[in-house]
Design a protein around this motif. Structure first.
Motif, PDB file in Angstrom:
ATOM      1  N   VAL A  54       0.524  -1.490   0.133  1.00  0.00           N
ATOM      2  CA  VAL A  54      -0.525  -0.209   0.167  1.00  0.00           C
ATOM      3  C   VAL A  54       1.246   0.918  -0.181  1.00  0.00           C
ATOM      4  O   VAL A  54       1.910   1.834   0.932  1.00  0.00           O
ATOM      5  N   PHE A  55       1.066   2.202  -0.770  1.00  0.00           N
ATOM      6  CA  PHE A  55       1.230   3.120  -1.406  1.00  0.00           C
ATOM      7  C   PHE A  55       0.286   4.119  -0.724  1.00  0.00           C
ATOM      8  O   PHE A  55      -0.367   4.729  -0.981  1.00  0.00           O
ATOM      9  N   VAL A  56       0.741   4.882   0.732  1.00  0.00           N
ATOM     10  CA  VAL A  56      -0.314   6.279   1.412  1.00  0.00           C
ATOM     11  C   VAL A  56       0.264   6.728   1.606  1.00  0.00           C
ATOM     12  O   VAL A  56       1.719   6.947   2.265  1.00  0.00           O
ATOM     13  N   SER A  57      -0.256   7.838   2.289  1.00  0.00           N
ATOM     14  CA  SER A  57       0.360   9.223   3.080  1.00  0.00           C
ATOM     15  C   SER A  57      -0.055   8.304   4.621  1.00  0.00           C
ATOM     16  O   SER A  57      -1.278   8.468   4.754  1.00  0.00           O
ATOM     17  N   LEU A  58       0.857   8.084   5.088  1.00  0.00           N
ATOM     18  CA  LEU A  58       0.380   7.443   7.021  1.00  0.00           C
ATOM     19  C   LEU A  58      -0.505   8.808   7.777  1.00  0.00           C
ATOM     20  O   LEU A  58      -1.187   8.775   8.420  1.00  0.00           O
ATOM     21  N   HIS A  59      -0.479  10.291   7.123  1.00  0.00           N
ATOM     22  CA  HIS A  59      -0.797  11.009   7.703  1.00  0.00           C
ATOM     23  C   HIS A  59      -2.343  10.947   7.760  1.00  0.00           C
ATOM     24  O   HIS A  59      -2.999  11.533   8.314  1.00  0.00           O
ATOM     25  N   SER A  60      -2.821  10.413   6.196  1.00  0.00           N
ATOM     26  CA  SER A  60      -4.074  10.166   6.005  1.00  0.00           C
ATOM     27  C   SER A  60      -5.453   9.236   5.825  1.00  0.00           C
ATOM     28  O   SER A  60      -6.005   9.175   6.466  1.00  0.00           O
ATOM     29  N   ARG A  61      -4.342   8.269   6.541  1.00  0.00           N
ATOM     30  CA  ARG A  61      -5.377   6.869   6.739  1.00  0.00           C
ATOM     31  C   ARG A  61      -3.593   6.580   7.637  1.00  0.00           C
ATOM     32  O   ARG A  61      -3.412   6.214   7.466  1.00  0.00           O
ATOM     33  N   ALA A  62      -4.917   5.546   8.500  1.00  0.00           N
ATOM     34  CA  ALA A  62      -4.493   4.643   9.655  1.00  0.00           C
ATOM     35  C   ALA A  62      -4.456   3.552   9.443  1.00  0.00           C
ATOM     36  O   ALA A  62      -5.326   2.900   8.415  1.00  0.00           O
ATOM     37  N   PRO A  63      -3.723   3.082   9.694  1.00  0.00           N
ATOM     38  CA  PRO A  63      -3.279   1.248   9.099  1.00  0.00           C
ATOM     39  C   PRO A  63      -4.059   0.280  10.197  1.00  0.00           C
ATOM     40  O   PRO A  63      -4.676  -0.673   8.707  1.00  0.00           O
ATOM     41  N   LYS A  64      -4.119   0.672  10.612  1.00  0.00           N
ATOM     42  CA  LYS A  64      -5.816  -0.422  10.725  1.00  0.00           C
ATOM     43  C   LYS A  64      -7.847  -0.434   9.980  1.00  0.00           C
ATOM     44  O   LYS A  64      -7.678  -1.060   9.668  1.00  0.00           O
TER      45      LYS A  64
END
Length: 86
Positions: A54-64
């Protein structure tokens, strides 16, 4: 042993007959551009893949939250790559 032979000699004919060839296959979500994660998960599942990087901004989506999206489609999250990795 086939795993100790030089790579140039490792061919299918040298592999043991009982070797399981069922390694999981995944794709990185960045190849789908800005689509919603649920849409990406649905597409990966339709392709028969096992999961995603998963390529994602860690500040925009919670891992869970991301895990739940992929769980809903029977997929695993193999890793998460932050957008600012480079």
């Amino acid at each position: 042993c086939w795993w100790r032979t030089p790579a140039s000699q490792n061919t299918k004919k040298n592999l043991p007959k009982n070797l399981p060839m069922n390694n999981p296959i995944a794709a990185c979500t960045w190849i789908f551009g800005n689509r919603e994660m649920a849409d990406i998960a649905a597409r990966l599942a339709a392709l028969g893949l096992d999961g995603a990087e998963v390529f994602v901004s860690l500040h925009s989506r919670a891992p869970k939250e991301l895990r739940n999206v992929f769980d809903d489609h029977g997929l695993r999250v193999f890793s998460m790559t932050p957008e600012n990795v480079d």
